[in-house]
Design an enzyme around this catalytic site. Structure first.
Site, PDB file in Angstrom:
ATOM      1  N   GLY A  74       0.725  -1.162   0.075  1.00  0.00           N
ATOM      2  CA  GLY A  74      -0.089   0.115   0.042  1.00  0.00           C
ATOM      3  C   GLY A  74       1.088   1.027   0.138  1.00  0.00           C
ATOM      4  O   GLY A  74       0.616   2.325  -0.765  1.00  0.00           O
ATOM      5  N   THR A  75       2.187   1.366   0.589  1.00  0.00           N
ATOM      6  CA  THR A  75       2.880   2.581   0.791  1.00  0.00           C
ATOM      7  C   THR A  75       3.170   2.709  -0.720  1.00  0.00           C
ATOM      8  O   THR A  75       3.153   4.001  -0.864  1.00  0.00           O
ATOM      9  CB  THR A  75       3.973   2.259   1.685  1.00  0.00           C
ATOM     10  OG1 THR A  75       3.455   1.924   3.105  1.00  0.00           O
ATOM     11  CG2 THR A  75       5.093   3.304   1.924  1.00  0.00           C
ATOM     12  N   ASN A 147      -7.702   3.475   8.924  1.00  0.00           N
ATOM     13  CA  ASN A 147      -6.761   2.450   9.557  1.00  0.00           C
ATOM     14  C   ASN A 147      -7.090   2.589  11.324  1.00  0.00           C
ATOM     15  O   ASN A 147      -6.993   1.401  11.915  1.00  0.00           O
ATOM     16  CB  ASN A 147      -5.723   2.357   9.650  1.00  0.00           C
ATOM     17  CG  ASN A 147      -4.595   3.579   9.247  1.00  0.00           C
ATOM     18  OD1 ASN A 147      -5.348   4.418   8.868  1.00  0.00           O
ATOM     19  ND2 ASN A 147      -3.724   3.606  10.159  1.00  0.00           N
ATOM     20  N   GLN A 186      -7.579  -0.690   3.820  1.00  0.00           N
ATOM     21  CA  GLN A 186      -8.280  -1.430   5.006  1.00  0.00           C
ATOM     22  C   GLN A 186      -9.381  -2.064   4.352  1.00  0.00           C
ATOM     23  O   GLN A 186     -10.389  -2.479   5.300  1.00  0.00           O
ATOM     24  CB  GLN A 186      -8.511  -0.397   6.155  1.00  0.00           C
ATOM     25  CG  GLN A 186      -7.091  -0.208   7.030  1.00  0.00           C
ATOM     26  CD  GLN A 186      -6.626  -1.268   7.624  1.00  0.00           C
ATOM     27  OE1 GLN A 186      -7.459  -2.226   7.844  1.00  0.00           O
ATOM     28  NE2 GLN A 186      -5.433  -1.253   7.916  1.00  0.00           N
ATOM     29  N   THR A 244      11.954  -6.950 -12.210  1.00  0.00           N
ATOM     30  CA  THR A 244      11.295  -8.167 -12.622  1.00  0.00           C
ATOM     31  C   THR A 244      10.229  -8.263 -11.664  1.00  0.00           C
ATOM     32  O   THR A 244      10.391  -8.095 -10.200  1.00  0.00           O
ATOM     33  CB  THR A 244      12.504  -9.225 -12.616  1.00  0.00           C
ATOM     34  OG1 THR A 244      13.566  -8.966 -13.477  1.00  0.00           O
ATOM     35  CG2 THR A 244      11.912 -10.536 -12.712  1.00  0.00           C
ATOM     36  N   CYS A 332       1.879   1.205  11.843  1.00  0.00           N
ATOM     37  CA  CYS A 332       2.854   1.930  10.871  1.00  0.00           C
ATOM     38  C   CYS A 332       3.568   2.978  11.640  1.00  0.00           C
ATOM     39  O   CYS A 332       4.432   3.635  11.089  1.00  0.00           O
ATOM     40  CB  CYS A 332       2.004   2.029   9.838  1.00  0.00           C
ATOM     41  SG  CYS A 332       1.031   1.071   9.066  1.00  0.00           S
TER      42      CYS A 332
HETATM   43  C1  LIG Z   1      -4.885   3.091   5.481  1.00  0.00           C
HETATM   44  C2  LIG Z   1      -3.611   2.469   5.211  1.00  0.00           C
HETATM   45  N1  LIG Z   1      -2.688   2.806   4.093  1.00  0.00           N
HETATM   46  C3  LIG Z   1      -1.545   2.330   3.868  1.00  0.00           C
HETATM   47  C4  LIG Z   1      -1.035   1.412   4.610  1.00  0.00           C
HETATM   48  C5  LIG Z   1       0.490   0.936   4.469  1.00  0.00           C
HETATM   49  O1  LIG Z   1       0.449  -0.276   3.781  1.00  0.00           O
HETATM   50  P1  LIG Z   1       2.065  -1.107   4.137  1.00  0.00           P
HETATM   51  O2  LIG Z   1       2.702  -0.863   5.272  1.00  0.00           O
HETATM   52  O3  LIG Z   1       1.499  -2.737   3.769  1.00  0.00           O
HETATM   53  O4  LIG Z   1       2.718  -0.682   2.649  1.00  0.00           O
HETATM   54  C6  LIG Z   1      -1.664   0.972   5.893  1.00  0.00           C
HETATM   55  C7  LIG Z   1      -1.016  -0.088   6.613  1.00  0.00           C
HETATM   56  O5  LIG Z   1      -1.432  -0.148   7.919  1.00  0.00           O
HETATM   57  C8  LIG Z   1      -3.020   1.264   6.065  1.00  0.00           C
HETATM   58  O6  LIG Z   1      -3.810   0.804   7.166  1.00  0.00           O
END
Ligand SMILES: Cc1ncc(COP(=O)(O)O)c(C=O)c1O
Length: 383
Positions: A74-75, A147, A186, A244, A332
Site C-alpha cells: 500500500g505504501t 486504519n 483497509q 522483474t 505503522c
Molecule cells: C490505510 C493504510 N494505508 C496504507 C498502509 C500502508 O501499507 P503497507 O505498510 O503494507 O505498505 C496501511 C497499513 O497499515 C494502511 O492501514
C-alpha cells in the site's frame, strides 16, 4: 493462529497468510521461477499467471486489467499515485484528509498540500473540501476506510464535488485536470471496490491486509491518466514500476483479493455482529469508555475505545502478557511517541488519545475470544 492460547485482535496491522493463497503462490517460489519477460514457453506460463491475477483484481474493481499496476504494498501504491501525479504538474496543489495514513501524508507534504478536516465522527467535511479546492488543485486523496477508527469516507460525494470542478474548469479554459485518489488498504475485506460506483481515478489496494502476502498490492489507474514513473528500468508494469515482477506476490495478491471480495458480504455480517457484541460488553463493564468514530459509517471489524485515565501503552502491554494482541493506534506509526493525528483530528485531547486502544477483528476471531478479552480487561482495570 499458530498459538491457540493467544488472541490476535490487530487485523488492521496484519492478517495471517491464507492457506489457499500460499498454495497458489508456492509454484512461483519453487519450480516456476522463470522471468515473465523471457521468450520461452515456461516464462510465458509465468506471465500468464500474473495476467490472471491482474484479471481477478480488475474484475472486482470493474476495470480493465491494463488499469491495474502491481506494487510492493500500500505504501508504494500511495507513493506512486501522489508522486506520479504531483511531479507531472509541478506548480499544482494536493488536498488530503486530516486522517490519512503516513504513506499519504509524507509524500503529499513534499508538495503544496492542504488538509481537509473531518467532523467529530471522523467523516470528511465535504463542504470544507469544496472551499479548499483552488484552480491549482490537481489531486484530492481521501482514505476509503481509516486504519485507526475505521470510518468510511463519502467518496461518492467527494467525486460529485470534483465533477463540478471539472465542469467549471472546462468553462473557464483551465486545462489542469483534477483527480480523486483513495487509499483502500483497509477496505478489501469488507467494502465494495467497484471504482465506477466510488468515482475514483486511483485506488490503492494492499495484499497484506487481506490474508495475502505482505509487500503485495496494486494501484488502479484510470485509463488515459499519465503518471511519472516510480521506479525506472526495464519497463515492467507499463514502465511505472520497473523491475522483474515479484511473481509469487502478484499471484498471491490476486488470489487473496478474489477470496476476500467473494466472502466480503457474509464476513462483514459475521464480524460486525461480533464487533457490536464486543462494544456492548465493553460499554456494560466500563461505563466511562468512549468509542471513537461513527458507528454507522465504519468498517465491521474496528473498535477504537478510549479508557479515560488509563495509559494505553501500559494496558496494551498488560494484555500482551495475557496473550492478547491489540494496538495503541496505527502499527505503522508505532515508532512515534506523538499522540495519533487521527484521534486528534476527531477532537480527542493528547491525554484521551494516549488512553485509546484499537481492537480489530478478523476471520479467525470468535465470540469465545472476545469474551475472554473482556474478562481480562475486567481483571486488569477493575482488578
Ligand atoms: C490505510 C493504510 N494505508 C496504507 C498502509 C500502508 O501499507 P503497507 O505498510 O503494507 O505498505 C496501511 C497499513 O497499515 C494502511 O492501514
Amino acid at each position: 493462529m499458530s498459538d491457540q492460547r493467544q488472541i490476535f485482535l490487530d487485523y488492521a496491522a496484519a492478517t495471517p497468510l491464507n492457506d489457499s493463497v500460499l498454495k497458489t503462490m508456492m509454484p512461483y517460489l519453487t519450480n516456476e521461477f522463470y522471468n515473465p519477460s523471457a521468450g520461452y514457453q515456461s516464462a510465458k506460463r509465468v506471465r500468464g499467471a500474473i495476467n490472471e491475477s491482474r484479471r481477478f483484481a480488475a474484475h472486482w474493481l470493474g476495470v480493465k486489467p491494463s488499469e491495474i499496476i502491481f506494487t510492493a504494498g500500500g505504501t508504494e501504491a500511495n507513493n506512486l499515485a501522489i508522486n506520479g501525479v504531483m511531479s507531472k504538474y509541478p506548480d499544482s496543489e494536493i488536498i488530503i484528509s486530516s486522517i490519512e495514513h503516513e504513506s499519504i501524508r509524507e509524500p503529499a507534504n513534499q508538495y503544496k498540500c492542504n488538509e481537509v478536516p473531518v467532523d467529530k465522527n471522523g467523516i470528511v467535511d465535504v463542504a470544507k473540501l469544496t472551499k479548499l479546492i483552488t484552480d491549482k488543485t490537481v489531486l484530492v486523496s481521501a482514505v476509503y476506510a481509516n486504519n485507526e477508527i475505521g470510518t468510511i469516507q463519502p467518496l461518492r460525494e467527494i467525486y460529485a464535488v470534483i465533477e463540478k470542478v471539472r465542469k467549471s474548469r472546462l468553462q473557464k479554459g483551465n486545462n489542469l485536470p483534477i483527480y480523486l485518489h483513495s487509499d483502500a488498504c483497509q477496505a478489501g475485506n469488507y467494502l465494495d471496490l467497484h471504482v465506477a460506483r466510488l468515482g475514483v481515478d486511483f485506488l490503492t489496494l494492499n495484499g497484506g491486509k487481506i490474508y495475502g502476502p505482505k509487500q503485495s498490492g496494486a494501484l488502479y489507474i484510470r485509463a488515459g491518466i499519465e503518471l511519472a514513473p516510480l521506479i525506472r528500468g526495464g519497463g515492467q508494469e507499463q514502465s511505472l514500476r520497473s523491475g522483474t515482477e515479484n511473481v509469487a506476490s502478484c499471484v498471491g495478491f490476486g488470489k487473496a483479493l478474489d477470496m476476500a471480495q467473494s466472502m466480503r458480504v457474509e464476513e462483514s455480517k459475521r464480524v460486525s455482529e461480533l464487533r457490536d457484541e464486543f462494544v456492548k460488553m465493553l460499554q456494560k463493564n466500563f461505563p466511562k469508555i468512549k468509542i471513537n468514530g461513527s458507528m454507522k459509517k465504519r468498517l465491521p471489524n474496528n473498535i477504537s475505545a478510549t479508557f479515560p485515565g488509563v495509559d494505553n501503552e501500559r494496558l496494551m502491554m498488560q494484555l500482551d502478557e495475557a496473550g492478547i494482541m491489540c494496538s495503541v493506534g496505527s502499527a505503522c506509526s508505532a515508532s512515534s511517541d506523538e499522540p495519533s493525528h487521527v484521534l486528534k483530528a476527531i477532537g480527542l485531547t493528547d491525554e484521551q488519545a494516549q488512553s485509546t486502544l484499537r481492537f480489530t477483528l478478523g476471520r479467525q476471531t470468535t465470540k469465545v475470544e472476545t469474551t475472554k478479552v473482556i474478562q481480562k480487561l475486567k481483571d486488569i482495570l477493575n482488578g
